[in-house]
Scaffold this motif. Structure first.
Motif, short mmCIF file in Angstrom:
data_model
loop_
_atom_site.label_atom_id
_atom_site.label_comp_id
_atom_site.label_asym_id
_atom_site.label_seq_id
_atom_site.Cartn_x
_atom_site.Cartn_y
_atom_site.Cartn_z
N ARG A 1 -22.57 -4.54 -6.85
CA ARG A 1 -21.82 -4.48 -5.60
C ARG A 1 -20.78 -5.59 -5.53
NH1 ARG A 1 -26.18 -4.00 -0.79
NH2 ARG A 1 -26.16 -6.26 -1.04
N GLY B 1 -16.16 2.87 -2.63
CA GLY B 1 -16.41 1.52 -3.12
C GLY B 1 -17.48 0.81 -2.31
N ARG C 1 -10.39 0.30 -3.81
CA ARG C 1 -11.80 0.66 -3.92
C ARG C 1 -12.63 -0.56 -4.32
NH1 ARG C 1 -13.10 5.27 -8.11
NH2 ARG C 1 -12.28 3.71 -9.53
N GLN D 1 -15.72 -3.46 -2.08
CA GLN D 1 -17.01 -4.02 -2.50
C GLN D 1 -17.15 -5.46 -2.04
OE1 GLN D 1 -16.43 -1.92 -6.68
NE2 GLN D 1 -18.23 -3.23 -6.71
#
Ligand SMILES: Nc1ncnc2c1ncn2[C@@H]1O[C@H](COP(=O)(O)OP(=O)(O)OP(=O)(O)O)[C@@H](O)[C@H]1O
Ligand SMILES: [Mg+2]
Lengths: 253, 377
Positions: free
Chosen positions: A79, A103, A158, A162
């Motif tokens: 992540r 994401g 994207r 995270q």
């Protein structure tokens, strides 16, 4: 800090893509990996988030052993590591917004997201990420309706979703023209300045000189150089790229 | 080694010729017969080209007169009317088998006419057909058929029906039956395709190498489902329908089951190939974000396969309409069964209606499915 220790990768086919590679990446660095095609750059980057399982060696991230992490822990580590690809790797038939939102899948409620339901907060977050790379107006378009440069910016958005501490970029500009290459790398540079560590593989030395804070060079899976870009002289260049390397490239040094 | 080669080639040629001769024999090929039996074929073709599609309501009006056979066995018609719909025979009675002229005046114009004898006990005989002209007139040479027809002083009557089409065209019974049965077939195909999709879609992921073939267990599951699909696919739906038919007695249900099983296998295989052909890039990217495996499939795989899946489903519905027609022929209900019954009853026009319906529906499904598939990209 990311510490790569004696990393080796042998594919089932028998190809030894990485041979005993070790180096450290300090937080906030823009580390560039160079090497000929087939030298093991992609393999190296994918070993870091274990998209490819290393055969031997260890990778530590702030004392966290990535190589030993069980699946659930590995997902939690991933992540925090954004990844940008040469071929962008967007879902072509999905919208730009969905691509960016995806994401966030490592964080959100697994049930609602499975149904395609996203919170207002996540959507806003996604639009902001798209604004950062200058294509918020494309949020509703299908990903394959965008140009290559725009698609790569979606790829970066994207990764931004995270909330990453590290971005791995595997030849992010290899399919783009030189002008677009700079614009993409400038986004990565900007993120790097904001504190995200970047590990990026590149082909063109002028780009390496312009963006790298440090360089690692691979040749046939072996690390043959580690240092600042300016330390790569004609002799080093020949060592990395081979005797037959284009004089044009060498001349650009 | 030219001699060896010539010998080998000669031998091969001889074998090929022998194979064709045997094939010709066993198929009892008799091409001249196509022309010798042309008359039979022509009837079929005529029936096929004049399907029973529309009818009109028919109004029947009857006029009759007393007509004793032989003369004197009973009283004759006392007074023939001179206006209104009426029958006028050239004689008022006749000897058996004597021929006379029957005229009709002011009947329904342009109508079919049925002339018959009604015997005293109520039975009828000898229906002759002719037509009235625009003035409602007809004339016909009639033979006094009933021999000694008068019973206990009651004479036979000569009856004439005029059959007049009234109102507009309306669908014939055959057309209604064909449509009902066609619905059975289409919905049997739809239901079996739907059920097969629901089962095959999840299973297809297990038979896709890029999803399942990881580790020992994964590889075992992959080969298990892959061979399951391949094995089931090799059974012909018709054979399977017959087997299910013996098990569950004939009717739409065993046909539906057979179709479903075959479709599961076929769709499972097609689906799993669609899954195998996806671009691995987005899947890799989603794995890299730390998304759970199910979400990787939902966001990375599913959007890529949806057009292929839909296209295969529609394609299969199209195919299944054809197969269920044929399954119907062996007792599975629906239009195939209706066609079989019509043919067994020598109702060629009805069969023609069914065949036309099949042609139209198959064509329409084909067109529709290719149109829809064209739009999916
Ligand atoms: N999945 C794989 N299976 C077997 N061998 C592989 C696989 N992926 C890469 N290799 C081999 O490993 C070596 C290193 O490949 P890698 O893709 O890491 O190189 P690279 O530096 O990224 O090259 P490029 O610049 O062409 O992307 C090559 O010899 C390649 O053929
Ligand atoms: Mg590569």
């Amino acid at each position: 800090m990311l510490r790569i220790q004696n990393l080796s990768k042998t594919y089932p086919s028998g190809t030894q893509a990485l041979k005993n590679v070790s180096f450290d990446v300090k937080d906030g660095e823009f580390m560039v990996v160079i090497g000929l095609s087939g030298s093991g750059k992609s393999t190296l980057l994918r070993c870091i988030n274990r998209l490819i399982e290393p055969t031997e060696g260890k990778i530590f991230w702030d004392d966290l052993d990535i190589t030993a992490a069980p699946p659930a822990d590995l997902r939690r580590i991933r992540r925090k590591i954004g990844m940008v690809f040469q071929q962008f790797n967007l879902v072509k038939r999905s919208t730009v917004l969905t691509n960016v939102l995806s994401g966030r899948l490592g964080y959100v409620n697994p049930w609602t997201s499975l149904l395609g339901i996203w919170s207002q907060e996540d959507r806003q977050h996604a639009i902001q990420a798209l604004e950062r790379v200058g294509i918020a107006d494309k949020a509703g378009s299908r990903a394959d309706a965008l140009s290559g440069g725009q698609q790569q910016r979606v790829g970066i958005a994207r990764a931004l979703m995270q909330d990453p501490k590290l971005i791995l970029a595997d030849e992010p500009v290899a399919s783009l023209d030189p002008v677009l290459s700079h614009s993409i790398l400038q986004y990565l540079e900007q993120l790097n300045k904001e504190g995200i560590t970047v590990i990026c593989s590149l082909h063109f030395l002028d780009l390496v000189h312009r963006y790298a804070t440090r360089v690692v060079a691979l040749k046939d899976g072996v690390k043959v150089f580690e240092g600042a870009a300016r330390e790569i002289d004609r002799a080093k260049f020949k060592e990395i790229y081979g005797e037959e390397a284009q004089e044009v490239r060498a001349a650009s040094l | 080694m030219p001699i060896a080669r010539i010998a080998r080639n000669t031998l091969l040629t001889a074998l090929v010729i022998a194979a064709f001769v045997v094939s010709y024999r066993v198929t009892e090929a008799d091409f001249p017969r196509l022309f010798r039996d042309l008359a039979k074929g022509k009837d079929l073709l005529t029936a096929f080209l004049t399907p029973d599609v529309f009818t009109r309501d028919v109004e029947t009006r009857t006029v009759s007169i007393v007509f004793p056979i032989p003369c004197g066995s009973a009283p004759t018609e006392s007074l023939l009317p001179s206006e209104g719909p009426r029958l006028v025979p050239s004689v008022l009675c006749a000897a058996p088998l004597e021929t006379f002229t029957l005229q009709g005046f002011d009947l329904q114009p342009n109508s079919e006419v049925v002339i018959r004898w009604r015997l005293p006990d109520g039975r009828t005989m000898t229906a002759i057909r002719t037509e009235t002209d625009a003035n409602g007139y007809f004339t016909y040479e009639v033979q006094a058929r009933p021999i000694q027809s008068t019973v206990d002083g009651v004479a036979s009557r000569l009856e004439v029906d005029t059959l007049t089409p009234v109102g507009g065209l309306k669908p014939s019974q055959a057309l209604k039956d064909v449509m009902d049965n066609m619905f059975v077939t289409i919905f049997m195909a739809l239901l079996s395709t739907t059920l097969a999709t629901v089962i095959a879609a999840p299973l297809s992921f297990l038979a896709a190498s890029n999803i399942t073939r990881k580790g020992c267990l994964g590889t075992a599951v992959y080969y298990l489902f892959r061979s399951f699909f391949n094995l089931m696919r090799s059974y012909d739906p018709l054979v399977m329908a017959t087997v299910f038919g013996f098990w569950l007695s004939f009717g739409p249900f065993p046909g539906f089951l057979a179709l479903t099983v075959v479709t599961i296998a076929s769709l499972g295989k097609l689906f799993s190939e669609a899954v195998e052909n996806i671009d691995a890039g987005p899947v890799e990217a989603l794995n890299a974000t730390g998304a759970p495996p199910l979400h990787v499939v939902r966001y990375g795989v599913v959007p890529q396969i949806v057009p292929d899946f839909i296209s295969y489903i529609i394609y299969h519905w199209d195919i299944n309409v054809r197969i269920s027609t044929i399954i119907g022929f062996v007792g599975g209900g629906g239009i195939g069964y209706y066609l079989n019954l019509s043919i067994n009853d020598f109702k060629w026009n009805q069969a023609g209606t069914a065949i036309w319906a099949i042609v139209i529906v198959v064509w329409a499904m084909d067109f529709l499915s290719s149109e829809i598939r064209k739009r999916l990209t």
